[in-house]
Design an enzyme around this catalytic site. Structure first.
Site, PDB file in Angstrom:
ATOM      1  N   LYS A   1       3.237  48.543  43.372  1.00  0.00           N
ATOM      2  CA  LYS A   1       2.573  49.184  42.221  1.00  0.00           C
ATOM      3  C   LYS A   1       3.205  48.635  40.955  1.00  0.00           C
ATOM      4  O   LYS A   1       4.414  48.375  40.929  1.00  0.00           O
ATOM      5  CB  LYS A   1       2.734  50.709  42.297  1.00  0.00           C
ATOM      6  CG  LYS A   1       2.211  51.440  41.051  1.00  0.00           C
ATOM      7  CD  LYS A   1       2.027  52.932  41.292  1.00  0.00           C
ATOM      8  CE  LYS A   1       3.228  53.791  41.037  1.00  0.00           C
ATOM      9  NZ  LYS A   1       3.808  53.713  39.684  1.00  0.00           N
TER      10      LYS A   1
ATOM     11  N   ASP B   1       7.221  50.571  43.807  1.00  0.00           N
ATOM     12  CA  ASP B   1       7.134  50.206  42.391  1.00  0.00           C
ATOM     13  C   ASP B   1       7.876  48.910  42.106  1.00  0.00           C
ATOM     14  O   ASP B   1       9.035  48.745  42.518  1.00  0.00           O
ATOM     15  CB  ASP B   1       7.773  51.308  41.524  1.00  0.00           C
ATOM     16  CG  ASP B   1       6.761  52.298  41.000  1.00  0.00           C
ATOM     17  OD1 ASP B   1       5.570  51.940  40.858  1.00  0.00           O
ATOM     18  OD2 ASP B   1       7.152  53.452  40.736  1.00  0.00           O
TER      19      ASP B   1
ATOM     20  N   GLU C   1      -1.601  58.757  35.128  1.00  0.00           N
ATOM     21  CA  GLU C   1      -0.556  59.746  34.854  1.00  0.00           C
ATOM     22  C   GLU C   1      -0.776  60.423  33.506  1.00  0.00           C
ATOM     23  O   GLU C   1      -0.938  59.752  32.475  1.00  0.00           O
ATOM     24  CB  GLU C   1       0.830  59.060  34.891  1.00  0.00           C
ATOM     25  CG  GLU C   1       1.973  60.029  34.639  1.00  0.00           C
ATOM     26  CD  GLU C   1       3.341  59.479  35.039  1.00  0.00           C
ATOM     27  OE1 GLU C   1       3.436  58.370  35.595  1.00  0.00           O
ATOM     28  OE2 GLU C   1       4.335  60.184  34.772  1.00  0.00           O
TER      29      GLU C   1
ATOM     30  N   ASP D   1       9.810  54.139  41.031  1.00  0.00           N
ATOM     31  CA  ASP D   1      11.006  53.821  40.238  1.00  0.00           C
ATOM     32  C   ASP D   1      11.570  55.097  39.612  1.00  0.00           C
ATOM     33  O   ASP D   1      12.611  55.075  38.947  1.00  0.00           O
ATOM     34  CB  ASP D   1      10.726  52.736  39.190  1.00  0.00           C
ATOM     35  CG  ASP D   1       9.621  53.113  38.220  1.00  0.00           C
ATOM     36  OD1 ASP D   1       9.036  54.206  38.368  1.00  0.00           O
ATOM     37  OD2 ASP D   1       9.333  52.302  37.313  1.00  0.00           O
ATOM     38  N   SER D   2      10.913  56.260  39.896  1.00  0.00           N
ATOM     39  CA  SER D   2      11.508  57.552  39.545  1.00  0.00           C
ATOM     40  C   SER D   2      12.808  57.759  40.323  1.00  0.00           C
ATOM     41  O   SER D   2      13.573  58.681  40.033  1.00  0.00           O
ATOM     42  CB  SER D   2      10.527  58.697  39.834  1.00  0.00           C
ATOM     43  OG  SER D   2       9.982  58.574  41.127  1.00  0.00           O
TER      44      SER D   2
ATOM     45  N   GLU E   1       2.823  48.853  36.368  1.00  0.00           N
ATOM     46  CA  GLU E   1       2.263  49.607  35.239  1.00  0.00           C
ATOM     47  C   GLU E   1       1.559  48.680  34.259  1.00  0.00           C
ATOM     48  O   GLU E   1       2.053  47.587  33.964  1.00  0.00           O
ATOM     49  CB  GLU E   1       3.396  50.367  34.513  1.00  0.00           C
ATOM     50  CG  GLU E   1       4.067  51.408  35.394  1.00  0.00           C
ATOM     51  CD  GLU E   1       5.166  52.191  34.667  1.00  0.00           C
ATOM     52  OE1 GLU E   1       5.377  51.979  33.448  1.00  0.00           O
ATOM     53  OE2 GLU E   1       5.810  53.018  35.324  1.00  0.00           O
TER      54      GLU E   1
HETATM   55  O1  KIV Z   1       7.853  56.406  39.960  1.00  0.00           O
HETATM   56  C1  KIV Z   1       7.091  57.343  40.261  1.00  0.00           C
HETATM   57  O2  KIV Z   1       7.486  58.338  40.872  1.00  0.00           O
HETATM   58  C2  KIV Z   1       5.696  57.240  39.853  1.00  0.00           C
HETATM   59  C3  KIV Z   1       4.847  58.454  40.032  1.00  0.00           C
HETATM   60  C4  KIV Z   1       5.142  59.416  38.965  1.00  0.00           C
HETATM   61  C5  KIV Z   1       3.410  58.114  40.102  1.00  0.00           C
HETATM   62  O3  KIV Z   1       5.274  56.237  39.389  1.00  0.00           O
END
Ligand code: KIV
Length: 297
Positions: free
Chosen positions: A146, A116, A215, A77-78, A148
């Protein structure tokens, strides 16, 4: 390029082969390479082979990263930051994540693709979490999701896994909770938070996660967590004592120059390279050097 002979690495019982699964050490970087699965990652941890993971958000980059032989591609989600220009990961939507994930999947032959679950798509309740995970798997063709958090998301993790969807956990600095933390500083430096992180990691393993991202936590703590689990721990700013590393592609390639935490190693300065190429193009257009006779019909 010297390509090692294909060799089956992980055996079950006496001489029984785990079909089609090879260690990446012996996985040729060519079209013959075999697909990485969650089981391959677990076996890599057992063998002490480090797992490589990078983000990607589009077809072209995913194709390059996959062809280079990466083990895992994270459609993070980055994307909210590096693709859409938002300050945090919070604004990106489930539909947008599915768009990025489907684009990545079309470029990937061998890597395991993890996507994510974006903020707001799973925190409500486990039913909502499952339906978001199902949408990602069905509409993008991804291999895993994934999310959190620890205890707070346990029920959702179990429900998603019970539907046959592999889940990767994410502890330590969890950017979707940035407004709760208030800063992007290193997490779990104090005893209380470190204890909660260790408990959460065990809980995620017991809930059935196939791996966990840690992280921005102290390296000693990350190593301790990795040793306490049989599933792989993939670190970002968590030191070298874990089972693999992940970085954001645009950060490590130097496309994004505005982010320079201590843990980030830059492998290129693509911002400058691309800018230089674009400047050359502008000059060629202005001076009428481009197109020349060979570049027209
Ligand atoms: O969204 C992302 O890029 C991440 C990484 C920093 C692990 O969750």
């Amino acid at each position: 390029m010297l390509v090692k002979p294909a060799m089956f690495k992980y055996t079950r019982g006496k001489g029984e082969r785990l079909k089609g699964i090879m260690s990446t050490k012996h996985r040729p970087v060519s079209s013959e390479a075999k697909k990485v699965t969650t089981h391959v990652l677990k076996a890599m941890k057992q063998e002490g082979e480090k797992i490589s993971m990078l983000t990607a958000y589009d077809f072209s980059m995913a194709k390059i990263v996959d062809a280079a032989g990466i083990d895992v591609i994270l459609v993070g989600d980055s994307a909210s930051n590096v693709m859409a220009g938002h300050e945090t990961t919070l604004p990106i939507t489930l539909n947008e994540m599915i768009y990025h994930a489907a684009s990545v999947i079309r470029g990937v032959k061998n890597a395991l693709v993890v996507v994510d679950l974006p903020f707001g798509s799973y925190q409500g309740n486990s039913k909502e979490a499952l339906s978001s995970a199902i949408r990602i798997m069905k509409e993008s063709g991804a291999h895993a999701v994934k999310l959190e958090g620890g205890k707070e998301v346990q029920e959702s993790v179990e429900r998603i896994i019970s539907a046959g969807i592999p889940v990767m956990g994410h502890l330590g600095l969890t950017p979707q909770s940035i407004y709760k933390f208030g800063t992007y500083a290193v997490r779990a430096k104090g005893d209380e938070e470190a204890e909660k992180l260790k408990t959460d990691a065990l809980l995620l393993e017991a809930a059935g996660c196939f791996a966990i991202v840690l992280e921005k936590v102290p390296a000693d703590l990350a190593e301790e967590v990795s040793k306490s689990l049989s599933i792989p721990v993939i670190g970002i700013g968590a030191g070298g004592g874990v089972d693999g590393q992940v970085l954001v592609l645009h950060d490590m390639l130097g496309i994004n120059q505005d982010f320079s935490p201590r843990f980030l190693r830059r492998y290129h300065s693509l911002f400058d390279e691309i800018q230089g190429a674009v400047k050359n193009y502008i000059q060629d257009v202005k001076t009428q050097d481009f197109p020349n006779e060979g570049e027209q019909y």
